[in-house]
Design an enzyme around this catalytic site. Structure first.
Site, short mmCIF file in Angstrom:
data_model
loop_
_atom_site.label_atom_id
_atom_site.label_comp_id
_atom_site.label_asym_id
_atom_site.label_seq_id
_atom_site.Cartn_x
_atom_site.Cartn_y
_atom_site.Cartn_z
N CYS A 143 -18.01 -12.89 -13.98
CA CYS A 143 -17.45 -12.04 -15.14
C CYS A 143 -18.36 -12.91 -16.77
CB CYS A 143 -16.58 -11.55 -15.28
SG CYS A 143 -15.92 -10.85 -14.10
N HIS B 236 -13.19 -10.72 -22.96
CA HIS B 236 -14.01 -9.68 -21.52
C HIS B 236 -12.57 -9.20 -20.83
CE1 HIS B 236 -15.00 -9.71 -17.32
NE2 HIS B 236 -13.99 -10.01 -16.44
N ASN C 208 -12.83 -3.30 -15.51
CA ASN C 208 -13.31 -4.06 -15.39
C ASN C 208 -14.52 -5.16 -14.52
OD1 ASN C 208 -14.15 -7.52 -15.52
ND2 ASN C 208 -12.24 -8.29 -14.52
C1 LIG Z 1 -4.10 -7.80 -10.22
C2 LIG Z 1 -3.05 -7.36 -11.61
C3 LIG Z 1 -3.38 -6.52 -12.17
C4 LIG Z 1 -2.15 -7.62 -10.59
O1 LIG Z 1 -0.22 -7.33 -11.91
P1 LIG Z 1 0.60 -8.30 -11.30
O2 LIG Z 1 2.17 -7.80 -12.18
O3 LIG Z 1 0.93 -10.14 -11.20
O4 LIG Z 1 1.33 -7.73 -9.66
P2 LIG Z 1 1.75 -8.36 -8.94
O5 LIG Z 1 0.06 -9.64 -7.65
O6 LIG Z 1 2.79 -9.40 -8.85
O7 LIG Z 1 2.40 -7.34 -7.59
C5 LIG Z 1 3.31 -6.68 -7.68
C6 LIG Z 1 2.81 -5.64 -6.63
O8 LIG Z 1 2.57 -4.89 -7.09
C7 LIG Z 1 1.48 -4.30 -5.59
N1 LIG Z 1 0.46 -3.75 -5.54
C8 LIG Z 1 -0.81 -4.49 -6.12
N2 LIG Z 1 -1.60 -4.00 -6.56
C9 LIG Z 1 -0.91 -2.26 -6.51
C10 LIG Z 1 -1.44 -1.33 -7.07
N3 LIG Z 1 -2.87 -1.07 -7.36
N4 LIG Z 1 -0.84 -0.25 -6.90
C11 LIG Z 1 0.58 0.02 -6.84
N5 LIG Z 1 0.40 -1.59 -6.27
C12 LIG Z 1 -0.08 -2.84 -6.58
C13 LIG Z 1 1.34 -5.72 -5.02
O9 LIG Z 1 1.46 -5.47 -3.64
C14 LIG Z 1 3.09 -6.01 -5.36
O10 LIG Z 1 3.95 -5.44 -4.18
P3 LIG Z 1 5.52 -6.96 -4.05
O11 LIG Z 1 6.04 -6.58 -4.59
O12 LIG Z 1 5.95 -5.39 -3.29
O13 LIG Z 1 4.55 -7.85 -2.92
C15 LIG Z 1 -2.81 -9.10 -12.03
O14 LIG Z 1 -2.24 -10.44 -11.48
C16 LIG Z 1 -4.11 -10.00 -12.61
O15 LIG Z 1 -4.72 -8.91 -13.72
N6 LIG Z 1 -4.80 -10.32 -11.46
C17 LIG Z 1 -5.58 -10.73 -13.04
C18 LIG Z 1 -7.23 -10.10 -11.92
C19 LIG Z 1 -8.09 -10.43 -12.77
O16 LIG Z 1 -8.05 -9.52 -13.86
N7 LIG Z 1 -9.45 -10.30 -12.23
C20 LIG Z 1 -10.68 -10.35 -13.01
C21 LIG Z 1 -10.88 -11.57 -13.42
S1 LIG Z 1 -12.53 -11.62 -14.80
#
Ligand SMILES: CC(C)(COP(=O)(O)OP(=O)(O)OC[C@H]1O[C@@H](n2cnc3c(N)ncnc32)[C@H](O)[C@@H]1OP(=O)(O)O)[C@@H](O)C(=O)NCCC(=O)NCCS
Length: 340
Positions: free
Chosen positions: A121, A260, A290
């Site tokens: 990205c 970003h 994104n």
């Molecule tokens: C992916 C992201 C949104 C997840 O948010 P989070 O608050 O960290 O959520 P977690 O990973 O702690 O997951 C919490 C719960 O939601 C669940 N979950 C994940 N995706 C889900 C979705 N689309 N819908 C519903 N639940 C979801 C997980 O399975 C987890 O369940 P559990 O507690 O039973 O295991 C966050 O980690 C993020 O934005 N990371 C950066 C990703 C990114 O920007 N990547 C590109 C960079 S260029």
């Protein structure tokens, strides 16, 4: 890598800007029919409401082409005047030839050196720095930099932890020498040790595509969301602070902040930590998700359309992504056709 962009007295700026997204809008509710998720979860955890998704016959060059044409038009530059074309992407039309070469052909940029650049990205930021260096050195007179991705093509649409986050789109800029303003400084970095947190394992020379890799989904994006979240919140701040310090500027000097667009929580965290007033921040992740290398130029184009980019204003851009990579630039905005 860090440095001032004006050391040799040459000033280079964005003189044309364009963007394009596929027509098809996919809402969170539509995704909740594919995977176990909800509009509420996606909006609360990411700020994303909808994204654009390319059609089955739409490749990166198809999405990039209108963006490139618009950038040329706003710069008042003809395609045959472009002598350098860089496409920053992780979703080229194919492994080779490069999408840069394909795009140069379609545009009619016959004399351009053309290639692709892979920095996740952060690709657009890396490509800007390369093009800047070549224009400032006199190797290139008019460069076209495209940042774009069609990540929908490499998403596992059964994996709710990734497929809700991304969208397709592209932006393009023309870079030329200008008499005043333009880029003031850059900072770029990479940490390959963290690469495993956001990667596409199969299809390269490490793990060529086989029936097995297709069967186990190794040809899709794999991500450790929590680790990437921690990385993103850290580097958005450290990279911005580094480039500001290099340019003897402070956050108070920043008129427009273009981070970003990965997740509104990551943007909010960086904005607060840096101490940038919320009204100076450009956010469009709610509409596009994104878009990887398309994210920063799409956000720049939005800011220009909104009348938020005026000549003389300081624009801070920071990208981060797969690699892991990050990069920032500080730019004194010039009129989009202000080349000398
Ligand atoms: C992916 C992201 C949104 C997840 O948010 P989070 O608050 O960290 O959520 P977690 O990973 O702690 O997951 C919490 C719960 O939601 C669940 N979950 C994940 N995706 C889900 C979705 N689309 N819908 C519903 N639940 C979801 C997980 O399975 C987890 O369940 P559990 O507690 O039973 O295991 C966050 O980690 C993020 O934005 N990371 C950066 C990703 C990114 O920007 N990547 C590109 C960079 S260029």
């Amino acid at each position: 890598m860090i440095g001032s962009a004006t050391q040799n007295g040459m000033r280079v700026s964005i003189t044309g800007l364009g963007c394009h997204v596929p027509e098809r809008v996919v809402t969170n509710d539509e995704l909740s029919e594919l995977v176990d998720t909800s509009d509420e979860w996606i909006v609360e955890r990411t700020g994303i409401r909808e994204r654009r998704i390319a059609g089955p016959d739409e490749a990166l060059s198809d999405v990039a082409m209108p963006a490139a044409e618009q950038a040329l038009e706003t710069a008042g530059v003809r395609a045959e005047e472009i002598d350098l074309l860089i496409v920053a992407t992780v979703t080229p039309d194919m492994a080779f030839p490069s999408t840069g070469a394909l795009l140069a052909d379609r545009l009619g940029a016959r004399d351009a050196a053309a290639y692709d650049l892979s920095a996740g990205c952060t690709g657009f930021m890396y490509a800007i720095v390369q093009a800047h260096g070549m224009v400032a050195a006199g190797l290139s007179k008019k460069a076209l930099v495209v940042g774009g991705d069609v990540l929908s093509k490499i998403m596992n649409w059964h994996d709710r932890s990734t497929c809700v986050l991304f969208g397709d789109g592209a932006g393009a800029v023309v870079l030329e020498r200008v008499s005043e303003g333009g880029f003031l400084g850059f900072e770029l970095g990479a940490d390959g040790a963290g690469g495993v947190d956001l990667h596409l394992p199969a299809g390269g020379s490490r793990m060529p595509t086989t029936a097995e890799t297709l069967g186990n989904g190794a040809h899709y994006v794999h991500m450790n969301g929590r680790e990437v979240f921690k990385f993103a919140t850290r580097v958005l701040v450290s990279s911005a602070e580094a480039v500001l310090a290099e340019c003897n500027a402070t956050v108070d000097d920043v008129d427009v902040y273009v981070p970003h667009q990965a997740n509104v929580r990551i943007i909010d965290h960086a904005t607060k930590k840096l101490g940038i007033a919320p009204e100076r921040v450009v956010v469009n992740v709610d509409r596009y998700g994104n878009t990887s290398s398309g994210s920063i130029p799409l956000a720049l184009a939005d800011a220009l359309t909104d009348g938020r980019l005026r000549a003389g204003e300081l624009v801070l851009m920071t990208g981060m992504g797969a690699g892991l990579t990050w990069g920032s630039s500080l730019l004194e905005w010039t009129a989009t056709n202000g080349a000398t």
